[in-house]
Scaffold this motif. Structure first.
Motif, mmCIF file in Angstrom:
data_model
loop_
_atom_site.group_PDB
_atom_site.id
_atom_site.type_symbol
_atom_site.label_atom_id
_atom_site.label_comp_id
_atom_site.label_asym_id
_atom_site.label_seq_id
_atom_site.Cartn_x
_atom_site.Cartn_y
_atom_site.Cartn_z
ATOM 1 N N ARG A 59 -2.198 -7.611 -2.963
ATOM 2 C CA ARG A 59 -2.740 -7.279 -1.643
ATOM 3 C C ARG A 59 -1.980 -6.139 -1.000
ATOM 4 N NH1 ARG A 59 -4.953 -11.906 2.077
ATOM 5 N NH2 ARG A 59 -6.126 -13.140 0.578
ATOM 6 N N ILE A 60 -0.683 -6.142 -1.209
ATOM 7 C CA ILE A 60 0.136 -5.072 -0.646
ATOM 8 C C ILE A 60 -0.248 -3.740 -1.273
ATOM 9 C CG2 ILE A 60 2.491 -4.160 -0.504
ATOM 10 C CD1 ILE A 60 3.401 -7.167 -0.330
ATOM 11 N N VAL A 61 -0.396 -3.760 -2.607
ATOM 12 C CA VAL A 61 -0.757 -2.533 -3.325
ATOM 13 C C VAL A 61 -2.139 -2.060 -2.899
ATOM 14 C CG1 VAL A 61 -1.267 -1.556 -5.586
ATOM 15 C CG2 VAL A 61 0.756 -3.002 -5.271
ATOM 16 N N ILE A 62 -3.078 -2.997 -2.826
ATOM 17 C CA ILE A 62 -4.444 -2.639 -2.428
ATOM 18 C C ILE A 62 -4.442 -1.986 -1.048
ATOM 19 C CG2 ILE A 62 -6.651 -3.614 -1.663
ATOM 20 C CD1 ILE A 62 -6.361 -5.639 -3.985
ATOM 21 N N SER A 63 -3.576 -2.479 -0.173
ATOM 22 C CA SER A 63 -3.541 -1.925 1.185
ATOM 23 C C SER A 63 -2.976 -0.503 1.180
ATOM 24 C CB SER A 63 -2.721 -2.824 2.102
ATOM 25 O OG SER A 63 -1.358 -2.439 2.105
#
Lengths: 154, 154
Positions: free
Chosen positions: B12-16
């Motif tokens: 999720r962090i990467v996607i953000s």
DNA sequence: TCTCAAATAAGAATTTTTCTTATCTGGATA
DNA sequence: TATCCAGATAAGAAAAATTCTTATTTGAGA
């Protein structure tokens, strides 16, 4: 809001339950004059200083707090100062309890839908709405217990 | 919100749009676990310190800010921190422009009525509602110009 | 594995808010 | 109108919250 003269300002302060001191009058006057601008305590202080060189920042803080307590003025909801964070990015509302200072999640699909529909019908010129939020302010009747909000069976 | 494992958090962090560093993962994890609690940066820091003694408070602040910027998390609207004041105690809403940081009054009688009616029909257990407020968050398209919100002629 | 842009730790610095205390004042009362 | 005193204020110290600086470390692509 129409401009108020000193006596009207004084009267409102007294009605709210506070002594109408010189400092309170000028603080309230500044805030009324800044209608729509939502100044900070520091900004109010800077506005007042020229004409009231002896007023102190501490007094401004204290005065604004008193005004909020007697409901003469309000604090503006703000994420700017941004103390609190929430990993839940889904649309949801918050309940704020003035007594316990709690911020409680309030998920109400019907409310979200109502507002989504409402804003869909509004024509926004020069503004792209990214999200909306509702905040209910009030008091828990029994601080220990939970709040429950439900539909009235009609 | 369901619990997420480290890989889901990382993803999720990467996607953000951010690098998934160890610190970001634990900060995000803490926030997800605190679902419904709306912790401050300081509180997140205190939660993390036992298991992450080398993390610094500055990193927590910075990390939370980054998350807000990428919309991974939100700041909670709050009057608690209460920086800004408003002498207008009539029910009215606010528009917040993320670009210019302006808070603009938005008076919409129809909206107030809609919500008043809505909450009148809700059954509140253990909560006495004193006021409600709506805040629209978004962006001005042209920063210099005014925002105008009107009803679509249907 | 190597490299480097980006992230972090540590703590200094700044900003914001609250607190403390001596002094002052609004308004009730005589 | 003069006196009195609870409550309000000024000043600045103190505390709390936030941001900034810099040397070091690290994630992830080459």
């Amino acid at each position: 809001m129409q401009l108020l003269n000193r006596n009207e300002l004084r009267e409102r302060i007294v009605i709210s339950g506070l002594k109408a001191t010189q400092q309170r009058i000028v603080v309230y006057e500044a805030l009324v004059q800044q209608h729509g601008h939502h100044p900070t305590a520091e900004e109010v202080y800077q506005l007042l200083k020229p004409a009231n060189p002896s007023i102190s920042l501490g007094t401004v803080y204290k005065t604004l707090d008193s005004f909020v307590e007697t409901n003469l003025i309000r604090r503006v909801l703000s994420e700017e100062s941004g103390k609190r964070y929430d990993a839940n990015t889904m649309a949801h509302s918050h309940i704020y309890c003035s007594n316990t200072k709690e911020i409680i999640d309030y998920e109400d699909a019907e409310l979200e839908q109502l507002l989504t529909d409402f804003f869909r019908k509004r024509n926004m010129e020069n503004f792209e709405i990214k999200s909306f939020a509702v905040q209910l302010t009030g008091n828990k009747k029994e601080p220990g217990k939970q709040i429950r909000i439900s539909q009235v069976p009609k």
